[in-house]
Write a protein that holds these residues in place. Sequence first.
Motif, PDB file in Angstrom:
ATOM      1  N   ALA A   1       0.832  -1.203   0.000  1.00  0.00           N
ATOM      2  CA  ALA A   1       0.000   0.000   0.000  1.00  0.00           C
ATOM      3  C   ALA A   1       0.864   1.249   0.000  1.00  0.00           C
ATOM      4  O   ALA A   1       0.581   2.232  -0.707  1.00  0.00           O
ATOM      5  N   ASP A   2       1.929   1.234   0.787  1.00  0.00           N
ATOM      6  CA  ASP A   2       2.829   2.380   0.867  1.00  0.00           C
ATOM      7  C   ASP A   2       3.454   2.671  -0.494  1.00  0.00           C
ATOM      8  O   ASP A   2       3.544   3.832  -0.919  1.00  0.00           O
ATOM      9  N   ALA A   3       3.855   1.612  -1.200  1.00  0.00           N
ATOM     10  CA  ALA A   3       4.452   1.791  -2.524  1.00  0.00           C
ATOM     11  C   ALA A   3       3.450   2.412  -3.496  1.00  0.00           C
ATOM     12  O   ALA A   3       3.802   3.288  -4.300  1.00  0.00           O
ATOM     13  N   TYR A   4       2.182   1.977  -3.392  1.00  0.00           N
ATOM     14  CA  TYR A   4       1.179   2.528  -4.310  1.00  0.00           C
ATOM     15  C   TYR A   4       0.927   4.001  -4.012  1.00  0.00           C
ATOM     16  O   TYR A   4       0.819   4.827  -4.933  1.00  0.00           O
TER      17      TYR A   4
ATOM     18  N   ALA B   1      -8.287   8.482   8.776  1.00  0.00           N
ATOM     19  CA  ALA B   1      -8.942   7.175   8.847  1.00  0.00           C
ATOM     20  C   ALA B   1      -7.919   6.108   9.193  1.00  0.00           C
ATOM     21  O   ALA B   1      -6.722   6.266   8.939  1.00  0.00           O
ATOM     22  N   ILE B   2      -8.411   5.022   9.786  1.00  0.00           N
ATOM     23  CA  ILE B   2      -7.605   3.817   9.958  1.00  0.00           C
ATOM     24  C   ILE B   2      -7.862   2.951   8.730  1.00  0.00           C
ATOM     25  O   ILE B   2      -8.998   2.592   8.428  1.00  0.00           O
ATOM     26  N   PHE B   3      -6.802   2.626   8.031  1.00  0.00           N
ATOM     27  CA  PHE B   3      -6.915   1.982   6.729  1.00  0.00           C
ATOM     28  C   PHE B   3      -6.092   0.707   6.665  1.00  0.00           C
ATOM     29  O   PHE B   3      -4.940   0.675   7.104  1.00  0.00           O
ATOM     30  N   ASN B   4      -6.713  -0.389   6.160  1.00  0.00           N
ATOM     31  CA  ASN B   4      -5.937  -1.551   5.732  1.00  0.00           C
ATOM     32  C   ASN B   4      -5.329  -2.346   6.876  1.00  0.00           C
ATOM     33  O   ASN B   4      -4.425  -3.144   6.661  1.00  0.00           O
ATOM     34  N   SER B   5      -5.789  -2.139   8.116  1.00  0.00           N
ATOM     35  CA  SER B   5      -5.211  -2.877   9.242  1.00  0.00           C
ATOM     36  C   SER B   5      -5.467  -4.371   9.075  1.00  0.00           C
ATOM     37  O   SER B   5      -6.536  -4.787   8.625  1.00  0.00           O
ATOM     38  N   VAL B   6      -4.486  -5.173   9.468  1.00  0.00           N
ATOM     39  CA  VAL B   6      -4.542  -6.618   9.280  1.00  0.00           C
ATOM     40  C   VAL B   6      -4.923  -7.308  10.589  1.00  0.00           C
ATOM     41  O   VAL B   6      -4.416  -6.965  11.654  1.00  0.00           O
ATOM     42  N   GLY B   7      -5.816  -8.303  10.501  1.00  0.00           N
ATOM     43  CA  GLY B   7      -6.125  -9.130  11.663  1.00  0.00           C
ATOM     44  C   GLY B   7      -7.573  -9.026  12.113  1.00  0.00           C
ATOM     45  O   GLY B   7      -8.083  -7.926  12.316  1.00  0.00           O
ATOM     46  N   THR B   8      -8.207 -10.184  12.277  1.00  0.00           N
ATOM     47  CA  THR B   8      -9.621 -10.219  12.648  1.00  0.00           C
ATOM     48  C   THR B   8      -9.844  -9.780  14.094  1.00  0.00           C
ATOM     49  O   THR B   8     -10.616  -8.850  14.361  1.00  0.00           O
ATOM     50  N   GLU B   9      -9.176 -10.438  15.038  1.00  0.00           N
ATOM     51  CA  GLU B   9      -9.371 -10.077  16.442  1.00  0.00           C
ATOM     52  C   GLU B   9      -8.929  -8.643  16.684  1.00  0.00           C
ATOM     53  O   GLU B   9      -9.494  -7.929  17.521  1.00  0.00           O
ATOM     54  N   HIS B  10      -7.943  -8.214  15.935  1.00  0.00           N
ATOM     55  CA  HIS B  10      -7.393  -6.875  16.065  1.00  0.00           C
ATOM     56  C   HIS B  10      -8.411  -5.830  15.613  1.00  0.00           C
ATOM     57  O   HIS B  10      -8.634  -4.819  16.291  1.00  0.00           O
ATOM     58  N   ALA B  11      -9.035  -6.095  14.468  1.00  0.00           N
ATOM     59  CA  ALA B  11     -10.046  -5.165  13.954  1.00  0.00           C
ATOM     60  C   ALA B  11     -11.243  -5.063  14.891  1.00  0.00           C
ATOM     61  O   ALA B  11     -11.771  -3.977  15.133  1.00  0.00           O
ATOM     62  N   LEU B  12     -11.664  -6.189  15.421  1.00  0.00           N
ATOM     63  CA  LEU B  12     -12.806  -6.184  16.334  1.00  0.00           C
ATOM     64  C   LEU B  12     -12.462  -5.475  17.636  1.00  0.00           C
ATOM     65  O   LEU B  12     -13.322  -4.829  18.253  1.00  0.00           O
ATOM     66  N   ALA B  13     -11.201  -5.563  18.057  1.00  0.00           N
ATOM     67  CA  ALA B  13     -10.793  -4.951  19.324  1.00  0.00           C
ATOM     68  C   ALA B  13     -10.798  -3.429  19.270  1.00  0.00           C
ATOM     69  O   ALA B  13     -11.006  -2.774  20.296  1.00  0.00           O
TER      70      ALA B  13
ATOM     71  N   GLY C   1      -0.630  13.317  -6.477  1.00  0.00           N
ATOM     72  CA  GLY C   1      -1.491  13.080  -5.325  1.00  0.00           C
ATOM     73  C   GLY C   1      -2.964  13.034  -5.684  1.00  0.00           C
ATOM     74  O   GLY C   1      -3.336  12.692  -6.810  1.00  0.00           O
ATOM     75  N   VAL C   2      -3.817  13.386  -4.738  1.00  0.00           N
ATOM     76  CA  VAL C   2      -5.269  13.354  -4.921  1.00  0.00           C
ATOM     77  C   VAL C   2      -5.786  14.783  -4.874  1.00  0.00           C
ATOM     78  O   VAL C   2      -5.774  15.422  -3.818  1.00  0.00           O
ATOM     79  N   PHE C   3      -6.194  15.297  -6.024  1.00  0.00           N
ATOM     80  CA  PHE C   3      -6.645  16.686  -6.113  1.00  0.00           C
ATOM     81  C   PHE C   3      -5.635  17.629  -5.460  1.00  0.00           C
ATOM     82  O   PHE C   3      -5.988  18.541  -4.711  1.00  0.00           O
ATOM     83  N   GLY C   4      -4.361  17.376  -5.746  1.00  0.00           N
ATOM     84  CA  GLY C   4      -3.309  18.253  -5.266  1.00  0.00           C
ATOM     85  C   GLY C   4      -2.794  17.941  -3.876  1.00  0.00           C
ATOM     86  O   GLY C   4      -1.823  18.554  -3.425  1.00  0.00           O
ATOM     87  N   ARG C   5      -3.404  17.005  -3.187  1.00  0.00           N
ATOM     88  CA  ARG C   5      -2.942  16.631  -1.850  1.00  0.00           C
ATOM     89  C   ARG C   5      -2.139  15.331  -1.920  1.00  0.00           C
ATOM     90  O   ARG C   5      -2.551  14.374  -2.563  1.00  0.00           O
ATOM     91  N   LYS C   6      -1.030  15.285  -1.205  1.00  0.00           N
ATOM     92  CA  LYS C   6      -0.231  14.080  -1.107  1.00  0.00           C
ATOM     93  C   LYS C   6      -0.769  13.195   0.025  1.00  0.00           C
ATOM     94  O   LYS C   6      -1.222  13.705   1.063  1.00  0.00           O
ATOM     95  N   ILE C   7      -0.731  11.885  -0.162  1.00  0.00           N
ATOM     96  CA  ILE C   7      -1.201  10.936   0.850  1.00  0.00           C
ATOM     97  C   ILE C   7      -0.035  10.547   1.751  1.00  0.00           C
ATOM     98  O   ILE C   7       0.991  10.054   1.277  1.00  0.00           O
ATOM     99  N   VAL C   8      -0.213  10.775   3.030  1.00  0.00           N
ATOM    100  CA  VAL C   8       0.770  10.355   4.031  1.00  0.00           C
ATOM    101  C   VAL C   8       0.202   9.097   4.691  1.00  0.00           C
ATOM    102  O   VAL C   8      -0.836   9.143   5.343  1.00  0.00           O
ATOM    103  N   TYR C   9       0.880   7.974   4.493  1.00  0.00           N
ATOM    104  CA  TYR C   9       0.394   6.687   5.008  1.00  0.00           C
ATOM    105  C   TYR C   9       1.331   6.204   6.108  1.00  0.00           C
ATOM    106  O   TYR C   9       2.499   5.898   5.857  1.00  0.00           O
ATOM    107  N   LYS C  10       0.810   6.129   7.328  1.00  0.00           N
ATOM    108  CA  LYS C  10       1.603   5.680   8.470  1.00  0.00           C
ATOM    109  C   LYS C  10       1.135   4.296   8.887  1.00  0.00           C
ATOM    110  O   LYS C  10       0.025   4.138   9.384  1.00  0.00           O
ATOM    111  N   TYR C  11       1.982   3.308   8.656  1.00  0.00           N
ATOM    112  CA  TYR C  11       1.621   1.952   9.087  1.00  0.00           C
ATOM    113  C   TYR C  11       2.623   1.486  10.138  1.00  0.00           C
ATOM    114  O   TYR C  11       3.828   1.606   9.965  1.00  0.00           O
TER     115      TYR C  11
END
Length: 249
Positions: free
Chosen positions: A51-54, A98-110, A63-73
């Motif tokens: 995702a970071d590479a993309y 937003a929280i995006f692309n987080s991995v893990g079922t129990e983690h997402a539910l928590a 970027g998106v309408f002139g804004r750069k995306i800062v992705y912190k994972y």
Amino acid sequence: MISQLAAAAASIALVGAPGATPGVTPTTITIGGTIPISGPAAAYGSVGRGADAYFKYVNSKGGVFGRKIVYKYLDDEFDVAKTITLTRQLVEQDQVLAIFNSVGTEHALAIRSYLNDRQVPQLFIGSGVSKLATEHAKYPWSMGYLPSFAGEGAIYGRYVASHQPQARIAVLYENSDFGKDMLNGLRRGLGGKAKIVGEHEYEINDNDFSSQMTMLKSSGADRLILFAKPQFVMFGYLGSFRLGWHSHV
């Protein structure tokens, strides 16, 4: 998925004046998530790196309408307690949109209740657990991405029922909502054909499946199904081959 996120982020960012939305400035859109870069599910670290590479590619094109995306994972090591702490850090300190692309079922539910209480979008969750669909009205700020685990299990069940209706099946599954959804889907997909003669769970911190595999082999099964993450699938294969048990579907 990622291009859709970029469009969604842009839409949210354009709702109000610059600076009115957390994570949005006149020049940037900041999003974040937790990824197991190390630990028992480190194979999924590629999710964050990909995702970071993309996003870097998108930024290189303006970027998106002139804004750069800062992705912190951040690396949560597939530890639910660390997922909670790091998610709070991303929201309260890094002020992500937003929280995006987080991995893990129990983690997402928590972290789901926390994010919904704060009305922070939880987008493209790396899980297909049934609760994301059945409880969507209670948690409207959470959106899954992966296909249904139960649906996936049902597909396997229908395949076995169609091609190997006399099979005697042993199942090794993760002791989590992920593993239980897959197992329940398998039962539904079998539709009374074939037969599950043995099942055993494993824990995410296990590093040896010898006892489970021995018990599953002793069930008399002629087919083995593994509902496990990549590292643990290899443990299962290794355990069965050590026993001279070559019975995979």
